[in-house]
Design a protein around this motif. Structure first.
Motif, PDB file in Angstrom:
ATOM      1  N   GLN A 171       1.018  -1.554   0.115  1.00 11.38           N
ATOM      2  CA  GLN A 171      -0.248   0.139  -0.125  1.00 11.38           C
ATOM      3  C   GLN A 171       0.760   1.021  -0.093  1.00 11.38           C
ATOM      4  N   GLY A 172       0.673   2.459  -0.851  1.00  7.21           N
ATOM      5  CA  GLY A 172       1.129   3.393  -1.188  1.00  7.21           C
ATOM      6  C   GLY A 172       1.890   3.412  -2.209  1.00  7.21           C
ATOM      7  N   LEU A 173       2.527   2.754  -2.834  1.00  6.49           N
ATOM      8  CA  LEU A 173       2.971   2.145  -3.440  1.00  6.49           C
ATOM      9  C   LEU A 173       2.162   2.769  -4.998  1.00  6.49           C
ATOM     10  N   GLY A 174       1.007   2.929  -4.869  1.00 10.58           N
ATOM     11  CA  GLY A 174       0.096   3.234  -6.367  1.00 10.58           C
ATOM     12  C   GLY A 174      -0.397   2.018  -7.401  1.00 10.58           C
ATOM     13  N   TYR A 196     -13.056   7.681  -1.068  1.00  6.90           N
ATOM     14  CA  TYR A 196     -11.496   7.199  -2.651  1.00  6.90           C
ATOM     15  C   TYR A 196     -12.374   7.587  -3.545  1.00  6.90           C
TER      16      TYR A 196
END
Length: 150
Positions: free
Chosen positions: A85-88, A123
């Motif tokens: 998570q957080g890598l796109g 989101y």
């Protein structure tokens, strides 16, 4: 960072099941039961060509389940391994879902999420999905959303 989604095969099954378990198990206590994705038959979905995965360093780290319907592409599930998570990856998979829908001739992508998964709802709203309605299905209180691709 760019990732190349690919259609899943049976050798991806265990990784897909692990990602789904890690992504959705934290919601069991707040919802009071297993969310829909924890109940899905991923072997059958893989065999039907409905599951797309993305690899990071040759390990499956994200999954997408797309189901063609009469009037829209249903984005049935998108999940990313907690370690990725957080890598796109989620953003990349959402864009890929829209691209696949367009290629298949659809002008809309539909999805649903549980009403208690408020971060998901926020989101999806940020990236252009509009709430169409709320309903209870299979004992789950769902928020239905859609995005026009035109």
């Amino acid at each position: 960072m760019s990732f190349e989604p690919r259609i899943a095969n049976q050798s991806d099954l265990a990784a897909i099941q692990d990602i789904v378990k890690d992504a959705y198990t934290p919601y069991v206590s707040s919802i009071g039961r297993k969310p829909g994705p924890l109940l899905d038959d991923y072997e059958t979905l893989i065999n039907a060509g409905r599951v797309t995965v993305v690899d990071v360093d040759h390990v499956v780290r994200g999954i997408l389940v797309l189901i063609p319907e009469n009037d829209a592409m249903l984005l049935d599930n998108v999940a990313v391994a907690p370690s990725a998570q957080g890598l796109g990856l989620g953003r990349e998979l959402m864009a890929y879902a829209e691209q696949r829908a367009r290629i298949a001739g659809y002008s809309m992508v539909r999805l649903y999420t549980h009403e208690l998964m408020t971060k998901n709802i926020e989101y999806y709203s940020r990236i252009g999905y509009l709430e169409t309605h709320r309903a209870e299905e299979n004992g789950l209180k769902r928020v239905f959303m859609a995005k026009s691709l035109t």
